[in-house]
Scaffold this motif. Structure first.
Motif, PDB file in Angstrom:
ATOM      1  N   ILE A 183      28.500  33.297  77.155  1.00  0.00           N
ATOM      2  CA  ILE A 183      27.157  34.126  77.231  1.00  0.00           C
ATOM      3  C   ILE A 183      27.398  35.296  77.694  1.00  0.00           C
ATOM      4  N   HIS A 192      19.085  29.601  80.924  1.00  0.00           N
ATOM      5  CA  HIS A 192      17.964  30.465  80.911  1.00  0.00           C
ATOM      6  C   HIS A 192      17.564  31.259  81.812  1.00  0.00           C
ATOM      7  N   LEU A 204      15.850  32.346  73.327  1.00  0.00           N
ATOM      8  CA  LEU A 204      17.033  31.681  74.171  1.00  0.00           C
ATOM      9  C   LEU A 204      17.186  30.291  73.595  1.00  0.00           C
ATOM     10  N   ALA A 225      28.797  30.112  82.756  1.00  0.00           N
ATOM     11  CA  ALA A 225      28.198  31.139  81.728  1.00  0.00           C
ATOM     12  C   ALA A 225      29.160  31.860  80.942  1.00  0.00           C
ATOM     13  N   GLU A 228      19.265  29.339  71.457  1.00  0.00           N
ATOM     14  CA  GLU A 228      20.646  28.887  71.115  1.00  0.00           C
ATOM     15  C   GLU A 228      21.329  28.582  72.394  1.00  0.00           C
ATOM     16  N   TYR A 229      20.771  28.769  73.375  1.00  0.00           N
ATOM     17  CA  TYR A 229      21.536  28.748  74.779  1.00  0.00           C
ATOM     18  C   TYR A 229      21.055  27.220  75.480  1.00  0.00           C
ATOM     19  N   GLU A 230      22.025  26.680  76.389  1.00  0.00           N
ATOM     20  CA  GLU A 230      21.479  25.556  76.967  1.00  0.00           C
ATOM     21  C   GLU A 230      20.480  26.100  77.986  1.00  0.00           C
ATOM     22  N   LYS A 281      31.194  29.734  78.684  1.00  0.00           N
ATOM     23  CA  LYS A 281      30.230  29.473  77.317  1.00  0.00           C
ATOM     24  C   LYS A 281      30.034  30.632  76.507  1.00  0.00           C
TER      25      LYS A 281
END
Length: 279
Positions: free
Chosen positions: A77, A23, A15, A72, A17-19, A75
């Motif tokens: 996601i 997570h 994970l 999210a 690539e994500y803030e 973003k």
């Protein structure tokens, strides 16, 4: 069943690539997908299932889980859908490959057939009807306040015998067993009704100002946690077996009365039944 908080090891997902704040949310969704708790139309996960996880959205400045999910979405996601407020979400990227491979590499536990010899079964009927465990209770509270909730609880108790009690008794008797309902014990019902009649004490048994998994069936959850030490399971949300097992066809109108012409294939979820072993 699987406890929502019993998540898979964290090193099986990349994970990076994500803030980091997202997570826990992604892991919770992936966990539900891998456990098969998705909708008929694909990897849609109902937001209500995420309430069973201790997601740290408040640590990131969000008051509600829905705000956390919407951020999210911004973003990119995940996507959300359903009527307002959103009912389900779907990750834009498939993160289940690593876990599915790990599951394939894990030796399958041999199945063991077991038969219960007990002639009497304890059933939980009555807890949802008397302690506000259904969605209609929350709707009544939101629309009409404490008086509306009280009226809905009284209505549920008075029609319990002709809605669910007879059905459950017939199903259990068909297997040569007898049922016992501790939540319908006379002393238990008398205590609950006395508490319900005092609007100032109604919040002691159910406080729907709180979130799902906390305010609904509050008295039962507190007793299970404080007296029995069942910490993790006391925050789990109610899931009917036909939906939790995904065997019910969600496209079927639940309020529609079935007639003799209804085909069995139209009631169950074909995706689930086709994956079920004949034995």
């Amino acid at each position: 069943g699987t406890n929502a908080n019993e998540q898979q090891p964290e090193d099986d997902l990349d994970l990076s690539e994500y803030e980091p704040m997202f997570h826990p949310l992604i892991r919770a969704i992936v966990n539900e997908i891998c456990n098969g708790n998705t909708g008929v139309d694909g990897d849609n996960v109902r937001l209500s299932l995420l309430g069973g996880y201790k997601l740290p959205y408040k640590d990131f400045g969000f008051r509600f889980l829905g705000d956390y999910v919407q951020q999210a979405k911004k973003k990119q996601i995940l996507d959300v859908g359903g009527k307002h407020p959103a009912q389900y979400c779907r990750l834009r990227k498939d993160h289940t490959a690593g876990r599915k491979k790990a599951e394939q590499d894990t030796p399958e536990t041999p199945k063991v057939r077991m038969r219960c010899t007990a002639r009497t079964l304890l059933i939980g009927i009555g807890a949802d009807e008397t302690l506000a465990g259904y969605g209609r209770h929350k709707t009544a509270f939101r629309m009409r306040g404490w008086n509306g909730l009280y009226d809905e609880l009284c209505k549920d108790l008075h029609r319990l015998w002709k809605r669910n009690l007879g059905r459950d008794d017939r199903v259990i008797a068909d297997q040569g067993r007898e049922s016992r309902a501790p939540f319908l014990d006379e002393d238990v019902l008398q205590f609950i009704q006395q508490t319900q009649n005092d609007r100032n004490k109604l919040c002691c048994i159910c406080d729907l100002r709180k979130g799902l998994g906390t305010g609904d069936k509050r008295l039962l959850r507190l007793m299970a946690e404080k007296k029995l030490g069942l910490a993790g399971s006391t925050t789990l949300q109610k899931r009917a077996i036909q939906f939790g097992s995904r065997i019910a066809n969600r496209k079927l109108d639940g309020s529609k009365k079935l007639d003799g012409k209804t085909k069995l294939e139209s009631i169950w979820n074909p995706r689930v039944v086709s994956q079920t072993s004949p034995d």
